[in-house]
Scaffold this motif. Structure first.
Motif, PDB file in Angstrom:
ATOM      1  N   LEU A 109       0.267   2.096  -6.501  1.00  0.00           N
ATOM      2  CA  LEU A 109      -0.664   0.631  -6.175  1.00  0.00           C
ATOM      3  C   LEU A 109      -0.726   1.014  -4.250  1.00  0.00           C
ATOM      4  O   LEU A 109      -0.305   1.802  -4.189  1.00  0.00           O
ATOM      5  CB  LEU A 109       0.684  -0.146  -5.919  1.00  0.00           C
ATOM      6  N   PRO A 110      -1.674   0.348  -3.867  1.00  0.00           N
ATOM      7  CA  PRO A 110      -2.019   0.962  -2.476  1.00  0.00           C
ATOM      8  C   PRO A 110      -0.054  -0.335  -1.571  1.00  0.00           C
ATOM      9  O   PRO A 110       0.013  -0.935  -1.577  1.00  0.00           O
ATOM     10  CB  PRO A 110      -2.556  -0.912  -2.147  1.00  0.00           C
ATOM     11  N   ALA A 111      -0.014   1.200  -0.592  1.00  0.00           N
ATOM     12  CA  ALA A 111       0.925   1.194   0.028  1.00  0.00           C
ATOM     13  C   ALA A 111       1.324  -0.191   1.121  1.00  0.00           C
ATOM     14  O   ALA A 111       2.337  -1.106   1.124  1.00  0.00           O
ATOM     15  CB  ALA A 111       1.055   2.324   0.975  1.00  0.00           C
ATOM     16  N   ALA A 112      -0.007  -0.633   1.741  1.00  0.00           N
ATOM     17  CA  ALA A 112       0.066  -1.988   2.152  1.00  0.00           C
ATOM     18  C   ALA A 112       0.383  -2.876   1.366  1.00  0.00           C
ATOM     19  O   ALA A 112       0.739  -4.359   1.665  1.00  0.00           O
ATOM     20  CB  ALA A 112      -0.845  -1.599   2.761  1.00  0.00           C
ATOM     21  N   ASP A 113      -0.341  -2.924   0.161  1.00  0.00           N
ATOM     22  CA  ASP A 113       0.352  -4.521  -0.267  1.00  0.00           C
ATOM     23  C   ASP A 113       1.731  -3.828  -0.923  1.00  0.00           C
ATOM     24  O   ASP A 113       2.734  -4.757  -1.263  1.00  0.00           O
ATOM     25  CB  ASP A 113      -0.556  -3.902  -2.350  1.00  0.00           C
ATOM     26  N   GLY A 144      10.338   2.420  -6.644  1.00  0.00           N
ATOM     27  CA  GLY A 144      10.192   2.136  -7.446  1.00  0.00           C
ATOM     28  C   GLY A 144       8.817   2.017  -8.539  1.00  0.00           C
ATOM     29  O   GLY A 144       8.426   2.102  -9.811  1.00  0.00           O
ATOM     30  N   LEU A 145       8.397   1.263  -7.609  1.00  0.00           N
ATOM     31  CA  LEU A 145       7.354   0.539  -8.025  1.00  0.00           C
ATOM     32  C   LEU A 145       5.794   1.194  -7.534  1.00  0.00           C
ATOM     33  O   LEU A 145       5.207   0.494  -8.672  1.00  0.00           O
ATOM     34  CB  LEU A 145       7.175  -0.789  -7.952  1.00  0.00           C
ATOM     35  N   VAL A 146       6.155   1.813  -6.733  1.00  0.00           N
ATOM     36  CA  VAL A 146       4.838   2.745  -6.329  1.00  0.00           C
ATOM     37  C   VAL A 146       3.789   2.893  -7.498  1.00  0.00           C
ATOM     38  O   VAL A 146       2.650   3.462  -7.204  1.00  0.00           O
ATOM     39  CB  VAL A 146       4.831   3.431  -5.460  1.00  0.00           C
TER      40      VAL A 146
END
Ligand SMILES: Nc1ncnc2c1ncn2[C@@H]1O[C@H](COP(=O)(O)OP(=O)(O)OP(=O)(O)O)[C@@H](O)[C@H]1O
Ligand SMILES: [Mg+2]
Lengths: 302, 262
Positions: A109-113, A144-146
């Motif tokens: 997932l995009p870091a900023a989001d 954990g969600l990245v």
């Protein structure tokens, strides 16, 4: 729907202590399961066996079709882990941490989001060592969600969160659920379990003592409490049950609250008595939980 | 090995470097300590033999010490602290393969060792007339490669054997400092009892220092000292034995979870 976690006859001992004492359960895809139980019940031990950190003494575990104890990279690519206790490099910045720990996943997932999702956008350039306990926990959640996992393990994810952060993280978990992810979380907050989980498993001394939907978990007929304050409790009538008085508060237990309320209020109006702060209380998960654990204790003592 | 894996190794080298330079204490001990020795030696042993300055001998010796610290000591202490903090446990739960994580740590340490050597040489050259014998640089690089591999493996072996990051500095320094004295690094041991020389020969640091020092001995001085060739296979053999021992201990005893763990 397919089975994501399957556990049979699981045992784990530490010397004298049997941390997990014969656990069987299965979790289907898309389920949100809350694991409850007092301190030392074996929740972390169980979850870490599912994650592949600890080896079971006996029993069978299958997670996403893998044996976690020997599974490698592909398995870890598809799960997300928030450990009860783990560290992050203190001198790393929040954004760097999310980018770094995301690097190994095939899907990320995009870091900023993600940073926005856990509410750390103001801290994105702060070093980990400057974060508060709850903020660090939110970063744990982000890490954990990245990898955009299919299955997420959350071991007490919201411990240390302020109420608004907890609400926010619930929304996050609900977001994950709507994307069809499977979630296994442990928590000591019963409202959290009630809110998020479609299934609650109660663990006590390494055994499953209750397993069902949050509403069904209370055993026996659900009895409702009618509670109020009044000047002279001794004058109260016996309705379908004897009133009990505790700390100046009167309460009736009933399985038919409508009838009881009708009789009670009729009597009060007739007598000109005020029932101060009258409330009707449905049994909460917390009550059910405590009574399950009490019963369990009673069974052992008896 | 896939391209993606190579990229991931680079990501981990950069990451470890970044953390290293943001931790002032580790960076200080690795870089500032040898610089201090170099300057002190330069001030104390100010002179030359047959037109070759003393700096020509002590600069490579201190560079060797710096390289050993950058790999052995840093990996032993740094990895143990990272384990204590539960960071290794977190890493183990991600898809990063152990070999990639370890390569990142080791290659970052090797890079630091390389920078330390360049720094010592530069200071030796600027302050004390040290000259690089360019002809021997390829041989020196070969010695360097085998030596940093050995000291990295031994550093991870120490990390595997110590309980916590608190004991790691005592153990790592308790090994490397006496070893440095037995290895002609701080003082030449020409007049020492012969058993002490034998003890020094057992450990890898002396052979690293001897070959590396020999590589930077100018031909005229080498002839005068009767020194042999730069590369000596028996010296490589001792280092290789320690390299294998280090790998073996690490493979058997390394743990990703804090001690007292599962
Ligand atoms: N590594 C270990 N060594 C020895 N005993 C352990 C170890 N890990 C857990 N135990 C024991 O196993 C039991 C279960 O521990 P566990 O951490 O699984 O409980 P928990 O349900 O997660 O508790 P909490 O709510 O406090 O997190 C405890 O009695 C604990 O002391
Ligand atoms: Mg726990």
């Amino acid at each position: 729907m397919s089975t994501v976690i399957e556990v049979e006859g699981l045992f784990k001992r530490y010397g004298e202590v049997t941390a997990v004492a014969g656990v069987d359960f299965a979790v289907r895809e898309g389920d949100v399961v809350a694991l409850l139980g007092p301190n030392g019940a074996g929740k972390t031990t169980l979850v870490e066996m599912l994650e592949g950190y600890r080896q079971a003494d006996s029993g069978r575990i299958e997670v996403l079709g893998y044996d976690p104890g020997s599974a490698g990279r592909e398995f870890r690519d598809r799960i997300g882990i928030v450990l009860q206790e783990s560290g992050i490099e203190q001198n790393l910045r929040v954004r760097e941490a999310v980018e770094h720990y995301g690097a190994a996943y095939s899907c990320r997932l995009p870091a900023a989001d993600l940073i926005r999702l856990v509410g750390l956008e103001e801290k994105a350039d702060a070093k980990v060592k400057t974060l508060s306990g709850g903020q660090k926990r939110r970063l744990d959640l982000a890490l954990g969600l990245v990898g955009d996992p299919h299955l997420v393990f959350l071991d007490e994810p919201t411990t240390g969160f302020d109420p608004s952060a907890r609400r926010k993280s619930w929304e996050m978990v609900e977001g994950l659920t709507s994307m069809g992810k499977t979630i296994l979380l442990t928590t000591h907050y019963l409202d959290e379990a009630q809110h998020l989980a479609d299934r609650v498993i109660v663990l006590s001394k390494g055994r499953i003592v209750a397993d069902g939907t949050p509403d069904s978990i209370g055993v026996g007929p659900p009895s409702t409490t009618v509670r109020f304050k009044t000047a002279d409790p001794t004058s109260l009538p016996r309705l379908e049950a004897e009133p009990s008085v505790e700390q100046g508060k009167v309460s009736y237990q009933t399985v038919r609250p409508t009838a009881l309320l009708h009789q009670l209020t009729g009597w009060a109006v007739e007598q000109g008595v005020e029932l101060e702060g009258i409330e009707v209380v449905r049994p909460s998960l917390e009550d059910a939980y405590l009574s399950i654990l009490d019963e369990e204790k009673g069974r052992e003592d008896g | 090995m896939k391209m993606g894996d190579l990229r991931l190794v680079l990501v981990h080298i950069r990451h470890t470097n970044r953390i290293f330079w943001r931790e002032p204490l580790a960076a200080f001990f690795t870089m500032a300590f040898p610089v201090m020795f170099l300057v002190l030696f330069g001030v104390i042993f100010d002179g030359e033999v047959r037109g070759v300055s003393f700096a020509q001998f002590f600069t490579p010796a201190i560079a060797v010490f710096a390289a050993a610290t950058a790999t052995f000591t840093n990996l032993a202490i740094g990895t143990a602290i990272t384990r204590d903090e539960g960071i290794l446990k977190r890493v183990r739960g991600t898809p990063v393969p152990p070999w990639i994580y370890m390569s990142g740590r080791i290659l970052s340490a090797v890079w630091t060792a390389f920078l330390a050597i360049v720094l010592m040489f530069a200071l030796g050259w600027i302050l004390f007339d040290f000259v690089v014998v360019w002809r021997n640089v390829p041989a020196a690089l070969l010695v360097f490669s085998v030596a940093v591999a050995t000291f990295s493996a031994l550093g991870l072996a120490v990390c595997s054997l110590v309980k916590t990051g608190t004991t790691a500095p005592a153990v790592a320094n308790g090994i490397i400092l006496p070893m440095a004295f037995l290895s002609d690094i701080f003082i030449p041991l020409e007049d020492a009892p012969s058993w002490l020389l034998v003890v020094g020969d057992v450990f890898p640091l002396k052979h690293f220092a001897a070959m590396f020092g020999r590589a930077f001995t100018p031909p005229e001085a080498a002839a005068f000292m009767g020194a042999g060739p730069v590369l000596a296979w028996d010296r490589f053999a001792v280092m290789a034995a320690w390299l294998l021992a280090g790998i073996f201990i690490t493979m058997v005893f390394f743990r990703w979870e804090p001690r007292g763990g599962k």
